[in-house]
Design a protein around this motif. Sequence first.
Motif, PDB file in Angstrom:
ATOM      1  N   SER A  75      97.835  85.413 -40.184  1.00 24.41           N
ATOM      2  CA  SER A  75      96.610  84.740 -39.737  1.00 24.41           C
ATOM      3  C   SER A  75      96.455  83.334 -40.298  1.00 24.41           C
ATOM      4  O   SER A  75      95.680  82.553 -39.757  1.00 24.41           O
ATOM      5  CB  SER A  75      95.365  85.566 -40.124  1.00 24.41           C
ATOM      6  OG  SER A  75      95.118  86.585 -39.197  1.00 24.41           O
ATOM      7  N   LYS A  76      97.145  83.026 -41.395  1.00 26.06           N
ATOM      8  CA  LYS A  76      96.935  81.728 -42.028  1.00 26.06           C
ATOM      9  C   LYS A  76      98.273  81.074 -42.366  1.00 26.06           C
ATOM     10  O   LYS A  76      99.216  81.754 -42.800  1.00 26.06           O
ATOM     11  CB  LYS A  76      96.115  81.904 -43.327  1.00 26.06           C
ATOM     12  CG  LYS A  76      94.681  82.368 -43.097  1.00 26.06           C
ATOM     13  CD  LYS A  76      93.784  81.299 -42.496  1.00 26.06           C
ATOM     14  CE  LYS A  76      92.646  81.864 -41.663  1.00 26.06           C
ATOM     15  NZ  LYS A  76      91.706  82.682 -42.422  1.00 26.06           N
ATOM     16  N   PRO A  77      98.353  79.744 -42.199  1.00 29.11           N
ATOM     17  CA  PRO A  77      99.608  79.046 -42.505  1.00 29.11           C
ATOM     18  C   PRO A  77      99.877  79.008 -44.021  1.00 29.11           C
ATOM     19  O   PRO A  77      98.951  79.184 -44.820  1.00 29.11           O
ATOM     20  CB  PRO A  77      99.373  77.638 -41.962  1.00 29.11           C
ATOM     21  CG  PRO A  77      97.894  77.468 -41.930  1.00 29.11           C
ATOM     22  CD  PRO A  77      97.318  78.833 -41.695  1.00 29.11           C
ATOM     23  N   LYS A  86      97.251  83.577 -31.700  1.00 30.44           N
ATOM     24  CA  LYS A  86      96.290  82.902 -32.576  1.00 30.44           C
ATOM     25  C   LYS A  86      94.995  83.694 -32.780  1.00 30.44           C
ATOM     26  O   LYS A  86      93.893  83.142 -32.780  1.00 30.44           O
ATOM     27  CB  LYS A  86      95.971  81.488 -32.052  1.00 30.44           C
ATOM     28  CG  LYS A  86      97.192  80.572 -32.092  1.00 30.44           C
ATOM     29  CD  LYS A  86      96.828  79.145 -31.735  1.00 30.44           C
ATOM     30  CE  LYS A  86      97.977  78.199 -32.019  1.00 30.44           C
ATOM     31  NZ  LYS A  86      98.227  78.006 -33.454  1.00 30.44           N
ATOM     32  N   LEU A 111      98.558  88.450 -44.778  1.00 33.43           N
ATOM     33  CA  LEU A 111      97.759  87.235 -44.601  1.00 33.43           C
ATOM     34  C   LEU A 111      98.516  86.150 -43.832  1.00 33.43           C
ATOM     35  O   LEU A 111      97.937  85.414 -43.036  1.00 33.43           O
ATOM     36  CB  LEU A 111      97.302  86.717 -45.978  1.00 33.43           C
ATOM     37  CG  LEU A 111      96.449  85.451 -46.042  1.00 33.43           C
ATOM     38  CD1 LEU A 111      95.183  85.587 -45.211  1.00 33.43           C
ATOM     39  CD2 LEU A 111      96.072  85.108 -47.483  1.00 33.43           C
ATOM     40  N   SER A 161      93.106  87.055 -35.085  1.00 36.57           N
ATOM     41  CA  SER A 161      92.978  87.390 -36.505  1.00 36.57           C
ATOM     42  C   SER A 161      93.391  88.846 -36.701  1.00 36.57           C
ATOM     43  O   SER A 161      92.969  89.717 -35.935  1.00 36.57           O
ATOM     44  CB  SER A 161      91.538  87.200 -36.968  1.00 36.57           C
ATOM     45  OG  SER A 161      91.369  87.772 -38.262  1.00 36.57           O
ATOM     46  N   ILE A 162      94.202  89.106 -37.733  1.00 34.36           N
ATOM     47  CA  ILE A 162      94.653  90.489 -37.964  1.00 34.36           C
ATOM     48  C   ILE A 162      93.563  91.333 -38.610  1.00 34.36           C
ATOM     49  O   ILE A 162      93.674  92.549 -38.679  1.00 34.36           O
ATOM     50  CB  ILE A 162      95.930  90.544 -38.840  1.00 34.36           C
ATOM     51  CG1 ILE A 162      95.661  89.928 -40.224  1.00 34.36           C
ATOM     52  CG2 ILE A 162      97.089  89.851 -38.140  1.00 34.36           C
ATOM     53  CD1 ILE A 162      96.651  90.385 -41.258  1.00 34.36           C
ATOM     54  N   SER A 163      92.508  90.701 -39.085  1.00 39.94           N
ATOM     55  CA  SER A 163      91.384  91.472 -39.604  1.00 39.94           C
ATOM     56  C   SER A 163      90.095  90.725 -39.293  1.00 39.94           C
ATOM     57  O   SER A 163      89.676  89.826 -40.013  1.00 39.94           O
ATOM     58  CB  SER A 163      91.521  91.715 -41.105  1.00 39.94           C
ATOM     59  OG  SER A 163      90.483  92.573 -41.504  1.00 39.94           O
TER      60      SER A 163
END
Lengths: 321, 321
Positions: free
Chosen positions: A290-292, A270, A287, A272-274
């Motif tokens: 990091s986001k559903p 959980k 994306l 963040s990739i950026s």
Amino acid sequence: MATNAGGLRFIRYGSLHGSVLGVEVVLPDGQVLDLMSQMRKDNTGYDLKQLFIGSEGTLGVITKVSILCPLKLKHQTVALLSLQSYDHLLRIYDKIRRQLSEYLTSFEMMDAASLDAVVTNLEQSHPLGSHNEFYAMIELSANDKDHMESRLSQVIEELMSEQLISDGTYANDDNHNRFLKLKSYRERIAEGLLRDGYSYKYDISLPLNVFYEIVEVMRERLKDTDCLKVVGYGHIGDCNLHLNITSKAFDKRIKTTIEPFLYEYVAKHKGSISAEHGLGLMKNSYLKYSKPVEAIALMKQIKKLFDPKNTLNPNKVLPND
Amino acid sequence: MATNAGGLRFIRYGSLHGSVLGVEVVLPDGQVLDLMSQMRKDNTGYDLKQLFIGSEGTLGVITKVSILCPLKLKHQTVALLSLQSYDHLLRIYDKIRRQLSEYLTSFEMMDAASLDAVVTNLEQSHPLGSHNEFYAMIELSANDKDHMESRLSQVIEELMSEQLISDGTYANDDNHNRFLKLKSYRERIAEGLLRDGYSYKYDISLPLNVFYEIVEVMRERLKDTDCLKVVGYGHIGDCNLHLNITSKAFDKRIKTTIEPFLYEYVAKHKGSISAEHGLGLMKNSYLKYSKPVEAIALMKQIKKLFDPKNTLNPNKVLPND
């Protein structure tokens, strides 16, 4: 603003989402949206300016900004501490933020390989004389220098007696050259790494319990490739790790060994990739790590609402359909 | 969260837009939007959670929150200072935030009529013995109490010798009863005002140069009505004024003398007509005084995007068509 840049002192001054007071934005249809304000508090309607912060120029072009500037504190002191393990690093972080919270403006970590990129690749003398596994670089700021430094000395003595740190040095801005020199060991890591040839740069957020583990996992994973260094450094206080890997030249095998494994690891924990540098053109397809899906669908609808003709930065941030 | 509540320590800890790390929201169609995170840094896609902060339940129902909690500092000291003019108040605010910025957790002001609402209406002894035009209540927090208090004494002495303050007292939480009693003079103003009968309450942001002027303007405007008190108190550090007017019972003439004049005044000075408490059902038609038509149009489109059937809090925040 449009990239939501963070930086070393994020731990003290926080996010642009908290400190931007107002913006003026030109929307894709040429309309000027005046959200300028000098007020810290305004609870009238939705806080539209927030959408533009970190939108990487895909929703509008920011043409004015009003931002809350903290008062500059008069004195800065930087301390560099050397430690044997990542576990010790977490323990000193906890202690320092409890005991010196009024003063702490940055808490940076670097591993031995990061410092080595400066010392060896840039031919600098070692800042402490003796090598160690990890380094913490702490910046403190205050109006009352003497009291800040006596508190710092006290905490360093305690850390020494608890054997949490092995060695240390500090410099304040009375001696500006020494102060800048000491800070440069942290600031020049990226430059040092580039001397290896090619640098695969990742800027991720991870919970502190697995923050350094990914560096070790990646070192193991890449051991049979031609990579030269796998280093980890970054902002402990913000859970923001710069994972950098170098090789003589770009090597596709190294890249496919890193990705998408790294993004899956970050998603599993959980993170963040950026954390800082956004998605741009290169990472927009990631994306989903990091986001559903529901959030990505909403983001696409918001993009369509603001920019129905897809004029602004068309292939940035959001994945292509 | 949905009201973006601020409070007395906003000056130190800032807005929820900066300290909320993640939310889980149930959207009007029943879909669960999982934006939970424990990471401070995440620049992947649009920061959707920001839209729900301060949306007053019109875009979704917040069901989980992850929030950054600052470490509690060990010691608190509260000082109450009395002054002759609003100009002096601004000067001491400037001096205190420059000299005590490491410690300052709140800077509150109250005028003579505000304190009188506590002293007279609630039958309390005057905290300083002698009356004056304005009062500043300052809260400082630190881990090192002795140093904080010696710095405070030094600043108070300077303010005395520059004749910027006339009188003062302070209490720390070692003596918890005295500490709470001193704080109560600020905290019980609203309660004291209600004893007059009816209270017209406004919660506005204004630049500091006209911050108190509106109280004087309003006093003059209301002098031929049956109003009892026109008082101003609030958060100087956040430009957030609580303008309260009392009368024996609700009086329509008083209300129409206040509004929309007050909102026009706030709009002219680029303030906010609702700094803390949102617009709700009562003030939704006044949004135009704080936001331009283009912004209101976008807000309506966002509401439609999230809640096409207008299910959630249908008449709150946004003006009816």
